[in-house]
Design a protein around this motif. Structure first.
Motif, short mmCIF file in Angstrom:
data_model
loop_
_atom_site.label_atom_id
_atom_site.label_comp_id
_atom_site.label_asym_id
_atom_site.label_seq_id
_atom_site.Cartn_x
_atom_site.Cartn_y
_atom_site.Cartn_z
N MET A 15 0.93 -1.18 -0.06
CA MET A 15 0.25 0.16 -0.03
C MET A 15 0.85 1.33 0.10
SD MET A 15 -1.95 0.74 3.62
CE MET A 15 -0.78 -0.09 4.55
N ARG A 16 0.38 2.16 -0.59
CA ARG A 16 1.11 3.47 -0.80
C ARG A 16 0.14 4.64 -0.33
NH1 ARG A 16 1.50 7.19 -4.71
NH2 ARG A 16 0.62 5.93 -6.08
N ILE A 17 0.33 5.61 0.33
CA ILE A 17 -0.15 6.66 0.52
C ILE A 17 0.02 7.80 -0.46
CG2 ILE A 17 -0.73 8.79 2.20
CD1 ILE A 17 0.53 6.96 4.35
N HIS A 18 -1.11 8.25 -1.01
CA HIS A 18 -1.06 9.24 -2.10
C HIS A 18 -1.64 10.86 -1.68
CE1 HIS A 18 -1.36 11.60 -5.67
NE2 HIS A 18 -2.57 11.61 -5.69
N VAL A 19 -0.86 11.56 -1.94
CA VAL A 19 -1.34 12.98 -1.34
C VAL A 19 -1.72 13.86 -2.85
CG1 VAL A 19 -0.88 15.09 -0.10
CG2 VAL A 19 -0.03 12.97 0.54
N ASP A 20 -2.94 14.67 -2.73
CA ASP A 20 -3.20 15.34 -3.67
C ASP A 20 -2.99 16.64 -3.18
OD1 ASP A 20 -4.45 17.19 -5.48
OD2 ASP A 20 -6.46 16.01 -5.57
N ARG A 21 -1.74 17.44 -3.70
CA ARG A 21 -1.04 18.47 -3.13
C ARG A 21 -1.76 19.74 -3.31
NH1 ARG A 21 2.36 17.44 0.97
NH2 ARG A 21 3.41 15.57 0.42
N ASP A 22 -2.69 19.72 -4.60
CA ASP A 22 -3.77 20.75 -4.86
C ASP A 22 -4.85 20.88 -3.83
OD1 ASP A 22 -2.03 21.44 -6.96
OD2 ASP A 22 -3.27 19.93 -8.43
N ALA B 136 3.71 -0.64 6.32
CA ALA B 136 3.46 -2.00 6.48
C ALA B 136 2.03 -2.17 6.51
CB ALA B 136 4.18 -2.52 7.54
N GLU B 137 1.80 -3.47 6.03
CA GLU B 137 0.16 -3.88 5.91
C GLU B 137 -0.26 -3.76 7.34
OE1 GLU B 137 -3.31 -4.66 4.41
OE2 GLU B 137 -1.50 -4.34 3.27
N GLU B 138 0.56 -3.94 8.33
CA GLU B 138 -0.05 -4.13 9.75
C GLU B 138 -0.55 -2.58 10.21
OE1 GLU B 138 3.90 -3.58 12.55
OE2 GLU B 138 3.80 -5.33 10.99
N HIS B 139 -0.34 -1.52 9.32
CA HIS B 139 -0.78 -0.28 9.91
C HIS B 139 -1.80 -0.05 9.02
CE1 HIS B 139 2.65 0.11 12.56
NE2 HIS B 139 3.50 -0.18 11.71
N SER C 133 -5.38 9.35 -0.05
CA SER C 133 -6.00 8.09 -0.55
C SER C 133 -4.83 7.09 -0.39
CB SER C 133 -6.43 8.27 -2.05
OG SER C 133 -5.33 8.45 -2.81
N LEU C 134 -5.44 5.93 -0.44
CA LEU C 134 -4.55 4.66 -0.34
C LEU C 134 -4.61 4.07 -1.53
CD1 LEU C 134 -5.23 3.15 3.10
CD2 LEU C 134 -3.15 4.52 2.39
N VAL C 135 -3.11 3.68 -2.31
CA VAL C 135 -3.27 2.77 -3.54
C VAL C 135 -2.67 1.51 -3.10
CG1 VAL C 135 -2.22 3.05 -5.81
CG2 VAL C 135 -2.85 5.16 -4.62
N ASP C 136 -3.26 0.59 -3.57
CA ASP C 136 -2.28 -0.74 -3.21
C ASP C 136 -1.84 -1.19 -4.49
OD1 ASP C 136 -3.52 -1.51 -0.88
OD2 ASP C 136 -5.73 -1.96 -1.81
#
Length: 63
Positions: free
Chosen positions: A1-8, A40-43, A60-63
């Motif tokens: 998983m990755r955290i995505h930030v829309d900076r706008d 990590a997935e545990e979080h 948002s979260l991106v898998d």
């Protein structure tokens, strides 16, 4: 998983930091920085709750 930030959209309100300070951090100018972009997935539960708490929907979260 990755955290995505829309900076706008991000307004630096800090809800994410309050809920998961291990992953989100506001600097002195209220600019949000990711401390760990790929937790990590545990979080997943903690990070997902922090993402959902964003009042401007900038996260948002991106898998």
């Amino acid at each position: 998983m990755r955290i995505h930030v829309d900076r706008d959209r991000c307004e630096g309100l800090g809800m994410c930091e309050a809920m998961a300070h291990e992953f989100f951090e506001l600097d002195d100018d209220d600019v949000m920085h990711l401390r760990d972009e790929t937790p990590a997935e545990e979080h997943r539960g903690q990070v997902a709750a922090a993402v959902a708490s964003c009042p401007v929907l900038a996260l948002s979260l991106v898998d």
